[in-house]
Design an enzyme around this catalytic site. Structure first.
Site, PDB file in Angstrom:
ATOM      1  N   GLY A 180      20.415  13.188 -16.880  1.00  0.00           N
ATOM      2  CA  GLY A 180      19.513  14.481 -15.977  1.00  0.00           C
ATOM      3  C   GLY A 180      20.604  15.732 -15.549  1.00  0.00           C
ATOM      4  N   GLN A 181      20.159  16.485 -14.930  1.00  0.00           N
ATOM      5  CA  GLN A 181      20.942  17.817 -14.665  1.00  0.00           C
ATOM      6  C   GLN A 181      22.367  17.272 -13.817  1.00  0.00           C
ATOM      7  OE1 GLN A 181      19.489  20.120 -11.547  1.00  0.00           O
ATOM      8  NE2 GLN A 181      20.633  21.872 -12.117  1.00  0.00           N
ATOM      9  N   TYR A 233       8.723  13.202  -2.003  1.00  0.00           N
ATOM     10  CA  TYR A 233      10.236  13.168  -2.485  1.00  0.00           C
ATOM     11  C   TYR A 233      10.982  13.015  -1.153  1.00  0.00           C
ATOM     12  CZ  TYR A 233      14.727  14.987  -4.310  1.00  0.00           C
ATOM     13  OH  TYR A 233      16.049  15.425  -4.557  1.00  0.00           O
ATOM     14  N   LYS A 275      13.509  10.163   0.069  1.00  0.00           N
ATOM     15  CA  LYS A 275      14.879  10.329   0.363  1.00  0.00           C
ATOM     16  C   LYS A 275      15.269   9.980   1.877  1.00  0.00           C
ATOM     17  CE  LYS A 275      16.518  11.715  -3.715  1.00  0.00           C
ATOM     18  NZ  LYS A 275      17.529  11.037  -4.340  1.00  0.00           N
TER      19      LYS A 275
HETATM   20  N1  SER Z   1      16.395  20.324  -5.746  1.00  0.00           N
HETATM   21  C1  SER Z   1      15.632  19.316  -5.225  1.00  0.00           C
HETATM   22  C2  SER Z   1      14.279  19.804  -5.548  1.00  0.00           C
HETATM   23  O1  SER Z   1      13.982  21.018  -5.584  1.00  0.00           O
HETATM   24  C3  SER Z   1      15.670  19.197  -3.807  1.00  0.00           C
HETATM   25  O2  SER Z   1      16.613  17.952  -3.695  1.00  0.00           O
HETATM   26  O3  SER Z   1      13.247  19.140  -5.765  1.00  0.00           O
END
Ligand code: SER
Length: 317
Positions: free
Chosen positions: A11-12, A141, A145
């Site tokens: 991943g990035q 998301y 988290k």
């Molecule tokens: N960079 C992420 C997103 O935009 C946030 O943690 O989903």
């Protein structure tokens, strides 16, 4: 001797963090793992294909390589998560719980797991968001988290698992393409600027978000993980900040180097996600506990990316 497993190494963040960890522990002591085919950016690392949902395979890899530390980065990001919420929830939570459970059973030395500014929501104070505040995320998301932060603290308190975490702002790197984030426009924009094209931004021009250049993110992560355990007083996740800017401000920074660069703004479903996140973050607790300090401001980041990205552009074709 530490052996470090990086889950989500393609991943990035994972691809660059693997190199950062290689400098600390030696490349031969980093095991890169991902569900995807290995990417060129992690060439030279020992590679294992791993679906982190599969607890047995994870345990086998940990045994096979005598792993002492895990950096568990695999997750579905904010925008992509909204397309399939149950799938994102399942992957984000099961992956973390598999890692925490294994750390407990095998008494692993340390675990790293990233959280995000997405843990904040519409009820959170938007400017200089404090370490401890209202958290009412409204993306799957962000919910995963926030739940993950509670699980990390739980495993630390109940079982003594030394798990450490940072609430990353939007991460901006030029070495790989990100996928599925709301802050990712700020990566894409450099590719468009260098291609001589026009950039259509999916956020409005004044949407200010906390951001960080990748070398700062790698440094923050390794600094936190290498700090003495007694300095790590927050066991949910640390606020960490570097730069905050809007699309208009990053465009202005690019135009200092490429004056003819043009943009337009067509906000889409990602605008309300961005609107629910802070403008800027108070990271004074991380600064006090383990000495966090960023190196790059917006213009320094822009110069660095515009200087180095052209060499890599052919690899993105
Ligand atoms: N960079 C992420 C997103 O935009 C946030 O943690 O989903």
């Amino acid at each position: 001797m530490d052996k470090v497993l990086v889950i989500g190494a393609c991943g990035q963040l994972g691809s660059e963090l693997s190199h950062g960890l290689g400098e600390v522990f030696g490349q031969e002591n980093i095991i890169a793992a991902d569900i995807a085919d290995p990417v060129p950016a992690i060439e030279g690392f020992i590679y294992e294909r791993l679906d982190v949902m599969d607890a047995k395979s994870l345990a086998d890899i940990v045994d096979k390589h005598d792993i002492t530390q895990i950096y568990h980065l695999a997750a579905i990001l904010s925008a992509k998560g909204e397309e399939n919420p149950k799938w994102a929830w399942n992957l984000n939570m099961t992956g973390l719980l598999n890692v925490l459970e294994l750390a407990k059973e095998k008494k692993l030395k340390k675990i790293y797991w990233p959280s995000s500014i997405a843990v904040f929501g519409p009820g959170t104070p938007v400017d200089n968001t404090p370490q401890h505040t209202i958290m009412d995320p409204n993306t799957v998301y962000g919910i995963s988290k926030l739940a993950g932060e509670r699980w990390c603290e739980y495993y630390f308190e109940k079982y003594g698992v030394d798990v450490r975490s940072i609430r990353y702002p939007g991460l901006i790197g030029y070495k790989s393409l990100p996928g599925g984030g709301t802050t990712d426009y700020a990566v894409d924009i450099y590719h468009k600027a260098l291609a001589g094209g026009h950039f259509e931004c999916f956020l409005s021009e004044d949407t200010q978000l906390p951001m960080m250049y990748m070398p700062d993110a790698i440094k923050a992560t390794i600094d936190l993980m290498e700090s003495p355990a007694e300095n790590v007083k927050v066991r949910s996740s640390y606020n960490v900040a570097a730069i905050s800017f809007s699309p208009k401000e990053i465009v202005a920074s690019i135009q200092k180097n490429i004056p003819e660069f043009t943009t337009s703004y067509v906000p889409d479903f990602r605008q309300p996600i961005a609107d629910s996140w802070p403008n800027s973050i108070d990271d004074s607790v991380a600064r006090a506990d383990w000495g966090w300090k960023e190196a790059y401001d917006l213009d320094e980041m822009t110069s660095d990316i515009l200087q180095h990205l052209p060499e890599l552009l052919p690899s993105f074709q």
